[in-house]
Design a protein around this motif. Structure first.
Motif, PDB file in Angstrom:
ATOM      1  N   LYS A 145       8.928  72.921  39.297  1.00  0.00           N
ATOM      2  CA  LYS A 145       9.568  73.693  40.354  1.00  0.00           C
ATOM      3  C   LYS A 145      10.545  72.776  41.082  1.00  0.00           C
ATOM      4  CE  LYS A 145       8.386  76.463  44.439  1.00  0.00           C
ATOM      5  NZ  LYS A 145       9.580  76.173  45.151  1.00  0.00           N
ATOM      6  N   ALA A 146      11.784  73.246  41.225  1.00  0.00           N
ATOM      7  CA  ALA A 146      12.813  72.441  41.877  1.00  0.00           C
ATOM      8  C   ALA A 146      12.669  72.473  43.394  1.00  0.00           C
ATOM      9  CB  ALA A 146      14.193  72.960  41.480  1.00  0.00           C
ATOM     10  N   MET A 147      13.070  71.380  44.034  1.00  0.00           N
ATOM     11  CA  MET A 147      13.088  71.318  45.492  1.00  0.00           C
ATOM     12  C   MET A 147      14.200  72.232  46.023  1.00  0.00           C
ATOM     13  SD  MET A 147      12.621  67.325  46.366  1.00  0.00           S
ATOM     14  CE  MET A 147      11.063  66.515  46.147  1.00  0.00           C
ATOM     15  N   ASP A 148      14.151  72.509  47.312  1.00  0.00           N
ATOM     16  CA  ASP A 148      15.082  73.458  47.924  1.00  0.00           C
ATOM     17  C   ASP A 148      16.555  73.138  47.709  1.00  0.00           C
ATOM     18  OD1 ASP A 148      13.121  75.136  48.840  1.00  0.00           O
ATOM     19  OD2 ASP A 148      13.027  74.227  50.825  1.00  0.00           O
ATOM     20  N   ARG A 149      16.957  71.903  47.779  1.00  0.00           N
ATOM     21  CA  ARG A 149      18.382  71.583  47.698  1.00  0.00           C
ATOM     22  C   ARG A 149      18.820  71.121  46.304  1.00  0.00           C
ATOM     23  NH1 ARG A 149      18.571  71.580  53.357  1.00  0.00           N
ATOM     24  NH2 ARG A 149      17.842  69.781  54.408  1.00  0.00           N
ATOM     25  N   LEU A 199      24.412  68.888  37.798  1.00  0.00           N
ATOM     26  CA  LEU A 199      23.258  68.985  38.690  1.00  0.00           C
ATOM     27  C   LEU A 199      23.514  68.184  39.953  1.00  0.00           C
ATOM     28  CD1 LEU A 199      20.368  68.484  36.108  1.00  0.00           C
ATOM     29  CD2 LEU A 199      21.457  70.613  36.838  1.00  0.00           C
ATOM     30  N   TYR A 200      23.171  68.786  41.082  1.00  0.00           N
ATOM     31  CA  TYR A 200      23.371  68.174  42.387  1.00  0.00           C
ATOM     32  C   TYR A 200      22.078  68.205  43.186  1.00  0.00           C
ATOM     33  CZ  TYR A 200      28.460  68.533  41.874  1.00  0.00           C
ATOM     34  OH  TYR A 200      29.752  68.395  41.453  1.00  0.00           O
ATOM     35  N   HIS A 201      21.984  67.309  44.150  1.00  0.00           N
ATOM     36  CA  HIS A 201      20.999  67.429  45.206  1.00  0.00           C
ATOM     37  C   HIS A 201      21.791  67.321  46.496  1.00  0.00           C
ATOM     38  CE1 HIS A 201      17.814  66.306  48.062  1.00  0.00           C
ATOM     39  NE2 HIS A 201      17.208  67.292  47.404  1.00  0.00           N
ATOM     40  N   GLU A 206      25.324  65.627  46.597  1.00  0.00           N
ATOM     41  CA  GLU A 206      25.434  64.462  45.721  1.00  0.00           C
ATOM     42  C   GLU A 206      25.314  64.856  44.249  1.00  0.00           C
ATOM     43  OE1 GLU A 206      23.184  60.202  44.850  1.00  0.00           O
ATOM     44  OE2 GLU A 206      22.420  61.508  46.425  1.00  0.00           O
ATOM     45  N   LEU A 207      26.327  64.496  43.474  1.00  0.00           N
ATOM     46  CA  LEU A 207      26.304  64.735  42.035  1.00  0.00           C
ATOM     47  C   LEU A 207      25.322  63.768  41.393  1.00  0.00           C
ATOM     48  CD1 LEU A 207      27.479  66.071  39.463  1.00  0.00           C
ATOM     49  CD2 LEU A 207      29.222  64.273  39.481  1.00  0.00           C
ATOM     50  N   ILE A 208      24.351  64.307  40.650  1.00  0.00           N
ATOM     51  CA  ILE A 208      23.340  63.474  40.001  1.00  0.00           C
ATOM     52  C   ILE A 208      23.582  63.390  38.493  1.00  0.00           C
ATOM     53  CG2 ILE A 208      20.859  63.096  39.657  1.00  0.00           C
ATOM     54  CD1 ILE A 208      21.730  62.970  42.619  1.00  0.00           C
ATOM     55  N   VAL A 209      23.827  64.526  37.847  1.00  0.00           N
ATOM     56  CA  VAL A 209      24.080  64.562  36.403  1.00  0.00           C
ATOM     57  C   VAL A 209      25.299  65.452  36.173  1.00  0.00           C
ATOM     58  CG1 VAL A 209      23.097  64.940  34.121  1.00  0.00           C
ATOM     59  CG2 VAL A 209      21.566  64.508  36.047  1.00  0.00           C
ATOM     60  N   LEU A 231      18.973  62.914  33.689  1.00  0.00           N
ATOM     61  CA  LEU A 231      18.199  64.145  33.804  1.00  0.00           C
ATOM     62  C   LEU A 231      16.747  63.837  34.142  1.00  0.00           C
ATOM     63  CD1 LEU A 231      17.868  67.214  33.515  1.00  0.00           C
ATOM     64  CD2 LEU A 231      17.550  66.847  31.051  1.00  0.00           C
ATOM     65  N   GLU A 232      16.156  62.862  33.475  1.00  0.00           N
ATOM     66  CA  GLU A 232      14.780  62.471  33.766  1.00  0.00           C
ATOM     67  C   GLU A 232      14.643  62.013  35.215  1.00  0.00           C
ATOM     68  OE1 GLU A 232      14.205  59.556  30.705  1.00  0.00           O
ATOM     69  OE2 GLU A 232      13.485  61.043  29.259  1.00  0.00           O
ATOM     70  N   ARG A 233      15.629  61.254  35.711  1.00  0.00           N
ATOM     71  CA  ARG A 233      15.609  60.803  37.100  1.00  0.00           C
ATOM     72  C   ARG A 233      15.732  61.993  38.059  1.00  0.00           C
ATOM     73  NH1 ARG A 233      19.940  57.508  37.331  1.00  0.00           N
ATOM     74  NH2 ARG A 233      21.148  58.837  38.699  1.00  0.00           N
ATOM     75  N   PHE A 234      16.570  62.969  37.717  1.00  0.00           N
ATOM     76  CA  PHE A 234      16.716  64.171  38.534  1.00  0.00           C
ATOM     77  C   PHE A 234      15.383  64.906  38.633  1.00  0.00           C
ATOM     78  CE2 PHE A 234      17.614  68.610  39.330  1.00  0.00           C
ATOM     79  CZ  PHE A 234      18.597  68.571  40.311  1.00  0.00           C
ATOM     80  N   ILE A 235      14.728  65.088  37.504  1.00  0.00           N
ATOM     81  CA  ILE A 235      13.436  65.782  37.480  1.00  0.00           C
ATOM     82  C   ILE A 235      12.404  65.012  38.291  1.00  0.00           C
ATOM     83  CG2 ILE A 235      11.517  66.478  35.988  1.00  0.00           C
ATOM     84  CD1 ILE A 235      13.667  67.158  33.840  1.00  0.00           C
ATOM     85  N   GLN A 236      12.383  63.713  38.160  1.00  0.00           N
ATOM     86  CA  GLN A 236      11.411  62.894  38.880  1.00  0.00           C
ATOM     87  C   GLN A 236      11.633  62.940  40.392  1.00  0.00           C
ATOM     88  OE1 GLN A 236      11.601  58.651  38.075  1.00  0.00           O
ATOM     89  NE2 GLN A 236       9.383  58.504  38.311  1.00  0.00           N
ATOM     90  N   ASN A 237      12.886  62.937  40.826  1.00  0.00           N
ATOM     91  CA  ASN A 237      13.201  62.828  42.251  1.00  0.00           C
ATOM     92  C   ASN A 237      13.374  64.156  42.982  1.00  0.00           C
ATOM     93  OD1 ASN A 237      13.187  59.998  42.223  1.00  0.00           O
ATOM     94  ND2 ASN A 237      15.312  59.953  41.530  1.00  0.00           N
ATOM     95  N   TYR A 238      13.704  65.236  42.278  1.00  0.00           N
ATOM     96  CA  TYR A 238      14.081  66.472  42.958  1.00  0.00           C
ATOM     97  C   TYR A 238      13.278  67.693  42.524  1.00  0.00           C
ATOM     98  CZ  TYR A 238      17.837  63.298  44.058  1.00  0.00           C
ATOM     99  OH  TYR A 238      18.539  62.189  44.449  1.00  0.00           O
ATOM    100  N   THR A 239      12.049  67.450  42.073  1.00  0.00           N
ATOM    101  CA  THR A 239      11.152  68.567  41.747  1.00  0.00           C
ATOM    102  C   THR A 239       9.822  68.368  42.433  1.00  0.00           C
ATOM    103  OG1 THR A 239      10.282  67.508  39.749  1.00  0.00           O
ATOM    104  CG2 THR A 239      12.216  68.950  39.474  1.00  0.00           C
TER     105      THR A 239
END
Length: 125
Positions: free
Chosen positions: A17-21, A64-66, A69-72, A110-118
């Motif tokens: 499940k993704a975080m709000d932002r 993908l953003y948070h 901030e552009l992440i991927v 992508l792995e870092r995005f999933i780890q940090n923003y889910t």
């Protein structure tokens, strides 16, 4: 009698499940707006959006953003589904995409995005 048919889960990757932002930008032109990611895995993601149905044939790559901030950037995708979630004056829709072949750099991002923003993993369906 034991069945010889091998059953496998529908999904190859655990969804989170993704975080709000956590946002996905589908570049449909200069007026494109990011959409909220509902869930994501190493294989793809789903997002929700308002308004008319997106033209699936125009969706080839996403970012993908948070927050802002552009992440991927520039992930190749294939559109899987797009359907209306609820009836209201402004339709709420859910789109799902599968990631294409990813470079090792993009996969790492992508792995870092999933780890940090889910948040917590979703149940296996």
């Amino acid at each position: 009698m034991e069945s010889r048919i091998q059953y496998s889960p529908v999904r190859n990757h655990q969804r989170f499940k993704a975080m709000d932002r956590a946002l996905v930008l589908i570049n449909t032109g200069p007026e494109a707006l990011p959409f909220h990611i509902m869930d994501i895995s190493e294989g793809g993601l789903s997002f929700r959006y308002l308004g008319p149905k997106l033209k699936r044939s125009e969706i080839k790559r996403i970012s993908l953003y948070h927050d802002y901030e552009l992440i991927v950037d520039d992930i190749p995708i294939k559109s899987i589904s797009d359907f209306r979630l609820r009836d209201s004056l402004v339709p709420v829709r859910r789109g799902s995409v599968r990631f294409g072949e990813l470079s090792s750099t993009t996969l790492s991002q992508l792995e870092r995005f999933i780890q940090n923003y889910t948040e917590a993993p979703l149940p296996v369906t």
